[in-house]
Motif scaffolding. Structure first.
Motif, PDB file in Angstrom:
ATOM      1  N   GLU A 449       0.837  -1.221   0.000  1.00  0.00           N
ATOM      2  CA  GLU A 449       0.000   0.000   0.000  1.00  0.00           C
ATOM      3  C   GLU A 449       0.863   1.258   0.000  1.00  0.00           C
ATOM      4  OE1 GLU A 449      -3.884   0.054   2.151  1.00  0.00           O
ATOM      5  OE2 GLU A 449      -3.081  -1.772   3.079  1.00  0.00           O
ATOM      6  N   LYS A 450       1.935   1.208   0.800  1.00  0.00           N
ATOM      7  CA  LYS A 450       2.832   2.361   0.850  1.00  0.00           C
ATOM      8  C   LYS A 450       3.398   2.659  -0.532  1.00  0.00           C
ATOM      9  CE  LYS A 450       4.527   2.602   5.094  1.00  0.00           C
ATOM     10  NZ  LYS A 450       5.436   2.217   6.209  1.00  0.00           N
ATOM     11  N   CYS A 451       3.859   1.606  -1.208  1.00  0.00           N
ATOM     12  CA  CYS A 451       4.443   1.777  -2.539  1.00  0.00           C
ATOM     13  C   CYS A 451       3.398   2.289  -3.534  1.00  0.00           C
ATOM     14  CB  CYS A 451       5.010   0.455  -3.057  1.00  0.00           C
ATOM     15  SG  CYS A 451       6.501  -0.041  -2.202  1.00  0.00           S
ATOM     16  N   LEU A 452       2.199   1.708  -3.443  1.00  0.00           N
ATOM     17  CA  LEU A 452       1.156   2.118  -4.395  1.00  0.00           C
ATOM     18  C   LEU A 452       0.778   3.579  -4.193  1.00  0.00           C
ATOM     19  CD1 LEU A 452      -1.138  -1.062  -4.495  1.00  0.00           C
ATOM     20  CD2 LEU A 452       0.257  -0.151  -6.369  1.00  0.00           C
ATOM     21  N   LYS A 453       0.705   3.974  -2.940  1.00  0.00           N
ATOM     22  CA  LYS A 453       0.391   5.378  -2.648  1.00  0.00           C
ATOM     23  C   LYS A 453       1.423   6.311  -3.254  1.00  0.00           C
ATOM     24  CE  LYS A 453      -2.294   4.994   1.511  1.00  0.00           C
ATOM     25  NZ  LYS A 453      -2.118   4.671   2.919  1.00  0.00           N
ATOM     26  N   LYS A 454       2.655   5.966  -3.007  1.00  0.00           N
ATOM     27  CA  LYS A 454       3.766   6.770  -3.492  1.00  0.00           C
ATOM     28  C   LYS A 454       3.709   6.873  -5.017  1.00  0.00           C
ATOM     29  CE  LYS A 454       8.701   6.979  -2.669  1.00  0.00           C
ATOM     30  NZ  LYS A 454       9.852   6.241  -2.136  1.00  0.00           N
ATOM     31  N   ILE A 455       3.497   5.730  -5.643  1.00  0.00           N
ATOM     32  CA  ILE A 455       3.468   5.686  -7.102  1.00  0.00           C
ATOM     33  C   ILE A 455       2.266   6.445  -7.646  1.00  0.00           C
ATOM     34  CG2 ILE A 455       2.873   4.066  -8.943  1.00  0.00           C
ATOM     35  CD1 ILE A 455       5.048   2.232  -7.814  1.00  0.00           C
ATOM     36  N   SER A 456       1.123   6.254  -6.991  1.00  0.00           N
ATOM     37  CA  SER A 456      -0.086   6.948  -7.450  1.00  0.00           C
ATOM     38  C   SER A 456       0.135   8.454  -7.443  1.00  0.00           C
ATOM     39  CB  SER A 456      -1.274   6.615  -6.541  1.00  0.00           C
ATOM     40  OG  SER A 456      -1.437   5.235  -6.448  1.00  0.00           O
ATOM     41  N   SER A 457       0.719   8.926  -6.363  1.00  0.00           N
ATOM     42  CA  SER A 457       0.889  10.375  -6.271  1.00  0.00           C
ATOM     43  C   SER A 457       1.893  10.853  -7.312  1.00  0.00           C
ATOM     44  CB  SER A 457       1.322  10.780  -4.860  1.00  0.00           C
ATOM     45  OG  SER A 457       2.653  10.391  -4.650  1.00  0.00           O
ATOM     46  N   LYS A 458       2.908  10.054  -7.553  1.00  0.00           N
ATOM     47  CA  LYS A 458       3.868  10.387  -8.595  1.00  0.00           C
ATOM     48  C   LYS A 458       3.182  10.431  -9.949  1.00  0.00           C
ATOM     49  CE  LYS A 458       8.590   8.948  -7.708  1.00  0.00           C
ATOM     50  NZ  LYS A 458       9.351   7.706  -7.670  1.00  0.00           N
ATOM     51  N   LEU A 459       2.336   9.389 -10.179  1.00  0.00           N
ATOM     52  CA  LEU A 459       1.665   9.293 -11.469  1.00  0.00           C
ATOM     53  C   LEU A 459       0.768  10.504 -11.700  1.00  0.00           C
ATOM     54  CD1 LEU A 459       0.560   5.565 -11.834  1.00  0.00           C
ATOM     55  CD2 LEU A 459       2.292   6.804 -13.145  1.00  0.00           C
ATOM     56  N   ARG A 460       0.126  10.904 -10.630  1.00  0.00           N
ATOM     57  CA  ARG A 460      -0.741  12.085 -10.764  1.00  0.00           C
ATOM     58  C   ARG A 460       0.093  13.284 -11.157  1.00  0.00           C
ATOM     59  NH1 ARG A 460      -3.655   9.799  -6.447  1.00  0.00           N
ATOM     60  NH2 ARG A 460      -2.301  10.879  -4.959  1.00  0.00           N
ATOM     61  N   GLU A 461       1.258  13.410 -10.583  1.00  0.00           N
ATOM     62  CA  GLU A 461       2.132  14.542 -10.898  1.00  0.00           C
ATOM     63  C   GLU A 461       2.563  14.516 -12.354  1.00  0.00           C
ATOM     64  OE1 GLU A 461       5.389  14.781  -8.122  1.00  0.00           O
ATOM     65  OE2 GLU A 461       4.004  14.483  -6.451  1.00  0.00           O
ATOM     66  N   ARG A 462       3.244  13.467 -12.721  1.00  0.00           N
ATOM     67  CA  ARG A 462       3.690  13.388 -14.120  1.00  0.00           C
ATOM     68  C   ARG A 462       2.726  12.521 -14.925  1.00  0.00           C
ATOM     69  NH1 ARG A 462       6.020   8.086 -14.672  1.00  0.00           N
ATOM     70  NH2 ARG A 462       6.928   7.355 -12.733  1.00  0.00           N
ATOM     71  N   GLY A 463       2.798  12.579 -16.195  1.00  0.00           N
ATOM     72  CA  GLY A 463       2.024  11.675 -17.032  1.00  0.00           C
ATOM     73  C   GLY A 463       2.628  10.290 -16.963  1.00  0.00           C
TER      74      GLY A 463
END
Lengths: 473, 473, 473, 473
Positions: A449-463
């Protein structure tokens, strides 16, 4: 202590105290007598002391440990390092003879007996946990890949002209290598997609058999345990084809002993069709270090034949690990581990479903895979998720992204990692294997979950951008 | 203790006492640094404590031993039994990956490093004791027979049509099985009798190569170490034939590392002709339990290729034994064992000559066999001598009587046991192998004389009768 | 393996192979039977496997290892850590009962038997190496100092009013503390200087006995083994005094078992006079870790009495170490260690003489000290020599400089370290103790010469100055 | 692996794999750093690998393990047997020096540090589980009885004329012997019967103090943990008397650390009155083999003084067991064992009540005994019940019948076994000690009921007759 020693000990101690010791000893001995007499894995596990006592006794039966031994051969099991001698309980002669891996050695009665007993216990256990029809098995002191190879090599003598091995695709290198190193040509049978799941393409397999002509087919190599979203192969149907066309059928049951479903399919396949041998790793099924495999089957003669093909002696070490472990577990210990595994599988599924809901992902429906599960990953995610989990101490997760191509030993596989040229999702896999704890699931879920959260927020930032698959093993 | 711990320990102890501990630690560490930096077998052996310390350090590098590890794969090296975990220093992941026996495992940095270091030490040692041209080696976690087989299998890819293996006869089952199980046809080259000794029939070999045509020959498999009265094969001449005709040359050097003569011949053969690989057992050459072999060669690429043919992972156990043993021996320990062996060979010869004189027997002259010797046995004696020695705790003697016939894997050999269809004597063999002591020789000679006396008196009583050969192993 | 198991094993193995195993087992068992029957230390040492086998058998006799045991007492020998259980072979109940250190425990037949056997072996060994008249001994699970104290405490009951212990001075703290902690007053008998050597002042001792009146003297405590230049006490003469005046005589034989001279004096003293007990450390005499002592004597009742004074149970650990070691050494092993020690003593003397000559120093003539030697040190040298040797990894050297004063437990000793108020030289001591190798002597001499050279050149540079004594232990 | 080794390992392995190993190592090291820095028992237990790693590190700090060490003293810790060396992790020098059991040894920095750390951990644990005011403790390498004796001996110096030890009666031999062997006269204070329970007769104690005069009293020796129906002594009241009259107060807390009630009383007694030392066994409180005790107190100087009275070195073995066990348990492990114990105590009580009802017996009401319980036995039953339970594998039950008389070391006690001259019942005791499982209770109850049934039916047959008490230990 033998009876004479206990009698002599009465000079030092009251006989009532010794009586208790004698009683306790009798109860320990009777376990050993039963093992030798019934040739069965004990129901209840033994304590370490009884196990070690038996190992010392067996070790004393080998000639290198005879007080008066005098060796003038080229192999006398002299062990240089005390550390080495000790870790092998001073067993040095290995198992087998030049002629046969399961033959007894005159120089090493103890090692030979240990080997025989281990084979007997494994056979008993396999029968009792589900493959009742098993007629023989051999613990091979090498891992699954090599054992598959040896089994394939054992087929050549009776089918010298056959050069193809038909192989319902599974994206794991060892079995592919096993076929190629054994000198056969691999014929890949691509899986069919049924819902989220990948299953054996039985019509394609039949088609291939008739195209190549059965006598040119050395064997069909099916697989039970595998990474999702591939399911167990349709063993019964393949077994029927093999029976009908007189084609050997080898089952790669790598870590399937721990699953009642895999056991059931093998038992059924053996009943309704042809299964020459099913092969499983000792480390994955019995919680021992890597290094052994069990080849078992419904025809004792074929299994013996494999043993007779083995050139020379072999390490007793994997057999010893199994011997200790089976005595320590007992059948009850093993079945209770199986039950726990199944419960943790359910728990893992439930937890992954929650995450799937929370992150708008999808838990792949793969009801024919009893051990491994797949969770889709966010679009545009790949390597980074695998690496992040790995660096957080999560091992064993595989992250698979579509469109990988890999050539192994001359065989090119599209969509590598997914067991299919065009699997529609990127995903990660997680397995509930024997010995996994509920705490392991919890820890994993937390880190995921921690990793997914981190990645999700990154994904939202960049395309999001496309990425390659990486296995975190 | 790391520097920080030692600093903190000053709260408990005077720093002068700690200084000594630090100095001792530095000297231990520097050994480890040198091992990692030079990739060489240490000159002087290490004490057990330093070895165990390093093993614990390596073990801690494997993911199954990480305090925070969380495994969700199918193989997470969970070890059920404490006894098993301990005897493997908690190393569970084995060596190799699906693709390659010498590849490193992300999950098992420690095991991987241990494997690399062992290979490096063995390579260094082989070079320093005599085969200076060696370019690469692989410690294989299976014994000589299987390793010969794997090496032969590795040849198929580049010579798919070749189906014969030419084999100067040696009466030992494993190598014959290795050829057959690998799927090749054995072409036996009978030895020629020169005096008492049996040597390679080079002309017959050449003849066979041209009859079969070189491209149909998968390999020539020669042998160095063997039972008397066979001598070391004429390696240099065979190597030249192989070079000339572009035929792979595999040398079965089973227990030849311990002999400077065998080493010399391999080195020379590699220099003047072609040697693709030479294979030796770890138990016989390094005094470890049965279970490993070393395949080495003058072309690093071919050795690597063998590694890449290996399907799947393998037990680290034989590698671990070798790792411990080499660190414990050091090069000096090994060469001093070699020297002692050579001295005990001389002593054994002297003592056997005495017996030969005393009982009117004959010590076979086999100057090309540096390890094994033959003593003729009285006419009419056979099985009984072998059994009597065996029951008196003498292991490793072979009693060979003429005219035995044996069929192994379809190959029929006349005069089985003697490496020759018509060897003129019945005889027994004895070997001076690594680790044998002078006391072993004395004990053996005493028991042998006792048996010969008993038999002589029996023979005098009754008329002698023919008997079958029996090996006391 | 018991007979029944071997019979059942015939289902797996040819009976001829099992016959050998049975024969080997019989030879091992007969050793154990002899041990139990003869109660003697074996002549020849046993191999580790036989020892461990016996330990496992003994351990199984303790109730905590009974498969069906159920403990509802306050001490049930449940061992928390597997590491701890294993290192004690699962022996947990210790030795002795509330009443008596040598009493058997109903709960722990195995530990009790082990204890009895160890005592029997030690007694046998002491007799056979020289003190033939020994009637009883007790292995105490505490070191020499405590055992001297316990022995002194055991005297109080029969001599309630006696408050003095007469003590021919030896500069070692433990024995002094033993007297004081036991509640006695120390009466120091200063040594007399005879040549370089310090010997018992028998007249002064006699004088003191009559001054204090014999019934007020609890015991005379003499010493055999000690640092040079003190020699063995005049045991025979003291023993006669004790006999004449009915005073208990305790001999501190700390590391004297390893020396035939010390043994001889004790045997003689026991024959011509009175010796109540002689006490020796297990670590120094038997090469085991620190922690045990043996109290022995010519009157079995007194030794038993000491055992009965011991309040409560005790650790089996020092007894276990001794048990293993004596079985492993055998009497032959021990006497051969004694012979080597004596040879290394001669060698050390020769080498020290060379150094004495080279550096214009003097090897102290102390023919009554069979273990330790003294070498004078250059004028003006002290601490620095000890420290330098210590930092070069030389342990055990004592550097003694004159004129030190020390007060221990209220007793002030002038010339501390030298056993004499005014010993005329500064010196260093070195000992040839059991287990020392020739290589140890060589290494020591090399480092000593290096230090002496360095110091000499320094001394030449600057003027020498006085320095304090330092022990490098 | 140190940083340099990891750097060098990059020549063999990708640095990402090594990064993980480094991270894991850092987390392990930080535990060790914390241990050294905080001197506290870890909250959470360590895994065996980390513990063994630390032990190896400590062992390397002792001079006998220095690669370049050269010993020329009389005690150089040469260990003869490999089995012995290994079971002690090659620690050979023991703990302490001639002068003081807790002094560090220059030759043995590692052993010394291990000793200091163990003492620190025990102190921390004692404080955290309840005796918060504890100022110092010493792990003594001898059991409770000897430690009580040493503590009493340590009092003599400051109270040379005091010869009485006042002792609220407890029927256990060791403590009585401890007093007598230390040279004191025992003054028995009989308990008073309150309901079923026996408690300290405080008025009688006061009376005795004034009769004998306080300055003649060496100490009052109270007891916490004991067999029912005796309860914990009235520690607070005794402590007040001791404070008022300036009398040393020693508490025999043999197995009381495991009970919050015992801990509470000691803490309170120390707060409101005088407690010089409280002594507890390591085996009973920490689940290690018999052999150690902890003496602790509220005045650091007095505890240190006891250490300084100890003559000579001592075995490190009991300290080592405790070191391993505390690291393995952690504070959490210990407190959770305490909680379980308390639950099993309740369960045992409930089950015994059931039996009491079923057989018309009586569970003795002893609310001040938190560990042991008493159940009356049928009239006319004695020895036979104890023996029957013992032979059925029940250990630790004591069967006490009235009217036994025993004389120990000159002290005659009426009603021996019952702590009282005229206890009105025969009874048996059972204890819920640390490490007992629910299954133990069940097994015990099953066997007890069986025995009671058998006995009841026998009793009905014949007329009951009186019988003697027997302890089944």
């Amino acid at each position: 202590m033998d009876a004479e020693s206990l009698r002599l000990a009465e000079r030092f101690l009251p006989s009532t105290y010794l009586k208790q010791a004698r009683d306790a000893d009798i109860s320990r001995r009777s376990r050993i007598h039963q093992l030798l007499e019934k040739r069965k894995c004990p129901d209840e596990g033994w304590d370490d002391q009884t196990i070690e006592g038996l190992l010392v006794d067996l070790s004393k039966m080998d000639s290198n440990n005879f007080p008066a031994n005098c060796g003038v051969g080229e192999r006398e099991s002299r062990i240089f390092s005390g550390l080495v001698a000790q870790r092998h309980y001073r067993l040095g002669h290995g198992i087998g003879r030049s002629g046969d891996i399961s033959e007894v050695q005159p120089k090493a009665a103890g090692s030979s007996l240990l080997n025989k007993l281990t084979n007997a216990m494994v056979l008993d256990l396999i029968r009792r946990i589900g493959i009742r029809g098993t007629q023989a098995c051999l613990v091979m002191p090498m891992a699954t890949g090599m054992t598959v190879m040896m089994t394939l090599l054992s087929l050549r003598e009776s089918r010298p002209q056959a050069k193809y091995v038909l192989w319902p695709r599974i994206d794991q290198k060892s079995c592919l290598k096993a076929i190629v190193t054994a000198g056969y040509q691999v014929v890949v049978i691509e899986n069919v997609l049924e819902g989220d799941e990948l299953r054996t393409d039985v019509p394609a397999l039949k088609e291939k058999v008739s195209t190549l002509s059965p006598e040119n087919v050395a064997a069909i190599l099916t697989t039970t345990s595998c990474f999702a979203p591939r399911g167990v192969d349709r063993l019964e149907e393949v077994a029927k084809i093999c029976k009908e066309h007189d084609i050997p059928h080898i089952v790669n049951n790598a870590y399937g002993l721990q699953s009642t479903k895999c056991l059931h399919h093998i038992q059924q396949a053996g009943r309704v069709g042809r299964v020459d041998a099913f092969i499983q790793s000792t480390d994955k099924n019995f919680m021992v270090p890597v290094g052994g495999a069990v080849v078992a089957g419904f025809d004792a003669q074929f299994i013996e034949h494999i043993g007779k093909m083995y050139p020379g002696r072999a390490s007793v070490s994997p057999v010893l690990d199994l011997f200790i472990t089976l005595l320590s577990m007992g059948v009850q210990g093993y079945t209770s581990l199986m039950t726990q595994r199944s419960e943790h599988m359910d728990y893992l599924r439930t937890r992954l479903e929650e995450v799937a809901n929370g992150f708008d992902l999808q838990l792949l429906l793969t009801k024919n895979n009893p051990i491994s599960m797949g969770l889709t990953i966010p679009k545009g995610v790949g390597t980074e998720l695998g690496s992040q989990l790995f660096l957080r101490g999560v091992s064993g997760v595989r992250v698979v992204t579509p469109n990988q191509i890999k050539t192994i030993a001359g065989v090119t596989l599209k969509g590598w990692g997914a067991h299919h040229p065009n699997y529609p999702h990127g995903y990660l896999t997680a397995a509930a294997a024997l010995g996994m704890t509920k705490a392991d699931v919890d820890t994993f879920m937390g880190r995921l979950e921690k990793c997914l959260k981190k990645i999700s927020s990154k994904l939202r930032e960049r395309g999001a951008e496309d990425d390659n698959g990486v296995e975190s093993q």
